[in-house]
Write a protein that holds these residues in place. Structure first.
Motif, PDB file in Angstrom:
ATOM      1  N   GLY A   4       0.798  -1.225   0.000  1.00  0.00           N
ATOM      2  CA  GLY A   4       0.000   0.000   0.000  1.00  0.00           C
ATOM      3  C   GLY A   4       0.824   1.266   0.000  1.00  0.00           C
ATOM      4  O   GLY A   4       0.301   2.372   0.149  1.00  0.00           O
ATOM      5  N   ARG A   5       2.146   1.144  -0.167  1.00  0.00           N
ATOM      6  CA  ARG A   5       3.027   2.316  -0.179  1.00  0.00           C
ATOM      7  C   ARG A   5       3.347   2.710  -1.619  1.00  0.00           C
ATOM      8  O   ARG A   5       3.464   1.853  -2.498  1.00  0.00           O
ATOM      9  N   LEU A   6       3.498   4.010  -1.852  1.00  0.00           N
ATOM     10  CA  LEU A   6       3.742   4.480  -3.201  1.00  0.00           C
ATOM     11  C   LEU A   6       4.440   5.838  -3.192  1.00  0.00           C
ATOM     12  O   LEU A   6       4.578   6.473  -2.149  1.00  0.00           O
ATOM     13  N   ALA A   7       4.895   6.242  -4.377  1.00  0.00           N
ATOM     14  CA  ALA A   7       5.582   7.533  -4.541  1.00  0.00           C
ATOM     15  C   ALA A   7       4.740   8.400  -5.470  1.00  0.00           C
ATOM     16  O   ALA A   7       4.977   8.446  -6.678  1.00  0.00           O
ATOM     17  N   MET A   8       3.736   9.060  -4.922  1.00  0.00           N
ATOM     18  CA  MET A   8       2.841   9.880  -5.731  1.00  0.00           C
ATOM     19  C   MET A   8       3.524  11.186  -6.148  1.00  0.00           C
ATOM     20  O   MET A   8       4.509  11.600  -5.561  1.00  0.00           O
ATOM     21  N   GLU A   9       2.943  11.828  -7.186  1.00  0.00           N
ATOM     22  CA  GLU A   9       3.482  13.089  -7.717  1.00  0.00           C
ATOM     23  C   GLU A   9       4.975  12.920  -7.954  1.00  0.00           C
ATOM     24  O   GLU A   9       5.801  13.658  -7.430  1.00  0.00           O
ATOM     25  N   LEU A  10       5.296  11.960  -8.783  1.00  0.00           N
ATOM     26  CA  LEU A  10       6.660  11.461  -8.940  1.00  0.00           C
ATOM     27  C   LEU A  10       7.631  12.543  -9.421  1.00  0.00           C
ATOM     28  O   LEU A  10       7.458  13.125 -10.492  1.00  0.00           O
ATOM     29  N   GLN A  11       8.612  12.820  -8.596  1.00  0.00           N
ATOM     30  CA  GLN A  11       9.716  13.714  -8.924  1.00  0.00           C
ATOM     31  C   GLN A  11      10.991  12.942  -8.621  1.00  0.00           C
ATOM     32  O   GLN A  11      11.064  12.221  -7.629  1.00  0.00           O
ATOM     33  N   PHE A  12      12.032  13.129  -9.435  1.00  0.00           N
ATOM     34  CA  PHE A  12      13.232  12.316  -9.232  1.00  0.00           C
ATOM     35  C   PHE A  12      14.444  12.935  -9.907  1.00  0.00           C
ATOM     36  O   PHE A  12      14.328  13.781 -10.804  1.00  0.00           O
ATOM     37  N   PHE A  44      -0.881   7.325 -14.736  1.00  0.00           N
ATOM     38  CA  PHE A  44      -1.337   6.874 -13.415  1.00  0.00           C
ATOM     39  C   PHE A  44      -0.641   5.571 -13.017  1.00  0.00           C
ATOM     40  O   PHE A  44      -0.220   5.399 -11.870  1.00  0.00           O
ATOM     41  N   LEU A  45      -0.533   4.641 -13.972  1.00  0.00           N
ATOM     42  CA  LEU A  45      -0.001   3.317 -13.659  1.00  0.00           C
ATOM     43  C   LEU A  45       1.501   3.333 -13.427  1.00  0.00           C
ATOM     44  O   LEU A  45       2.007   2.687 -12.506  1.00  0.00           O
ATOM     45  N   VAL A  46       2.227   4.069 -14.254  1.00  0.00           N
ATOM     46  CA  VAL A  46       3.683   4.150 -14.060  1.00  0.00           C
ATOM     47  C   VAL A  46       3.991   4.808 -12.719  1.00  0.00           C
ATOM     48  O   VAL A  46       4.911   4.394 -12.004  1.00  0.00           O
ATOM     49  N   GLU A  47       3.228   5.818 -12.360  1.00  0.00           N
ATOM     50  CA  GLU A  47       3.407   6.465 -11.060  1.00  0.00           C
ATOM     51  C   GLU A  47       3.128   5.478  -9.925  1.00  0.00           C
ATOM     52  O   GLU A  47       3.934   5.334  -8.999  1.00  0.00           O
ATOM     53  N   ARG A  48       2.002   4.770  -9.997  1.00  0.00           N
ATOM     54  CA  ARG A  48       1.645   3.833  -8.928  1.00  0.00           C
ATOM     55  C   ARG A  48       2.649   2.692  -8.798  1.00  0.00           C
ATOM     56  O   ARG A  48       2.919   2.210  -7.701  1.00  0.00           O
ATOM     57  N   PHE A 105       5.876   2.608  -9.857  1.00  0.00           N
ATOM     58  CA  PHE A 105       7.282   2.995  -9.857  1.00  0.00           C
ATOM     59  C   PHE A 105       8.084   2.172  -8.850  1.00  0.00           C
ATOM     60  O   PHE A 105       9.207   1.746  -9.123  1.00  0.00           O
ATOM     61  N   LEU A 106       7.514   1.923  -7.682  1.00  0.00           N
ATOM     62  CA  LEU A 106       8.242   1.179  -6.654  1.00  0.00           C
ATOM     63  C   LEU A 106       8.424  -0.289  -7.025  1.00  0.00           C
ATOM     64  O   LEU A 106       9.327  -0.949  -6.511  1.00  0.00           O
TER      65      LEU A 106
END
Length: 285
Positions: free
Chosen positions: A177-185, A226-230, A232-233
């Motif tokens: 249930g953990r994720l990196a929303m609003e992906l910045q890197f 949406f999917l790549v963001e969800r 990413f981890l």
């Protein structure tokens, strides 16, 4: 050499320095010229911006900017309203502030020398991972995009097909249930290339086999983004299964152009028409 590409879709305050480069996403779709680097030349998917969102800028940098700049060692992405906090400005994982206040911090600190000192030997610098509040990522996606849950299931199917030997790593992320929303890197060059290949090869394979859910030009259109963001981890877990990676998590600064009187107006907004709300939100977001 470091370059962080700051993504724009329309006219907003411009952030630029010796290592921060504004880039317009979706130029081919809108026909608007913001007078900056854009994603519509060369090998481009700019016309697919309604589906891919900021990913059309990622793609352009991957296919065009990187080959033309072999000296680039680190690649990053931000957004005109969101920046990784390299300075200690945030307290906690996020902090909201105005463009005006952040301008002083940006002009002083967001240069290549200072940011590279903060990045150090990290392979990846990213927004801090957060708990979604749901038991699994599927539950979180279902809550946000209930009509498009089939996209999530099919995308995960593709990942499992390609990485059958890594079922444990995949399940650990999906069930957290953990994720990196609003992906910045910010990533080392080779890692960014790997991430792009992973993300876009999955998306294109999806399109060869199925159709994305949602209106192709509506609020729920950006299924690939949406999917790549969800997920990413999941990619990160798969990379860590291959080799050691040094990852640094940073807070996120969220910027707003809303004046003080906007907050006085806020209680009235629910009583205005949707069109009026949309205009006010777009003007002061």
């Amino acid at each position: 050499m470091l370059k962080i590409f700051c993504v724009y879709f329309d006219k907003r305050p411009v952030w630029t320095s010796d290592c921060v480069e504004p880039i317009q996403a979706g130029k081919a779709r809108t026909g608007t010229d913001l007078g900056m680097l854009a994603d519509d030349a060369g090998d481009s998917i700019s016309g697919e911006n309604a589906r891919y969102g900021e990913m059309t800028a990622w793609y352009w940098v991957w296919k065009n900017y990187l080959p033309a700049h072999p000296e680039l060692t680190h690649v990053g992405f931000s957004h005109y309203r969101r920046f990784l906090d390299f300075t200690g400005f945030c307290r906690g994982k996020t902090r909201r502030t105005t463009y005006r206040k952040f301008r002083r911090i940006f002009d002083r600190h967001y240069n290549e020398t200072e940011l590279m000192r903060r990045i150090g030997d990290a392979d990846l610098v990213m927004r801090g991972v957060t708990d979604s509040g749901f038991a699994t990522l599927r539950e979180q996606y279902l809550d946000s995009h209930p009509r498009n849950i089939g996209d999530f299931d099919r995308f995960v199917t593709l990942i499992r097909e390609r990485n059958s030997e890594n079922a444990a790593e995949i399940d650990a992320v999906l069930d957290s249930g953990r994720l990196a929303m609003e992906l910045q890197f910010v990533m080392k060059r080779d890692l960014f290339v790997d991430f792009m290949d992973w993300a876009f090869s999955l998306c294109r394979e999806f399109e060869r086999r199925w159709e994305w859910g949602g209106d192709p030009d509506g609020d729920q259109a950006r299924a690939p983004a949406f999917l790549v963001e969800r997920l990413f981890l999941v990619w990160l877990a798969l990379k860590r299964a291959e080799r050691d990676l040094k990852v640094t998590e940073l807070p996120l600064v969220k910027l707003t152009g809303r004046p003080w009187w906007y907050h006085l107006l806020k209680p009235v907004l629910p009583f205005l028409s949707k069109e009026a709300n949309d205009r006010i939100y777009a003007r002061f977001k």
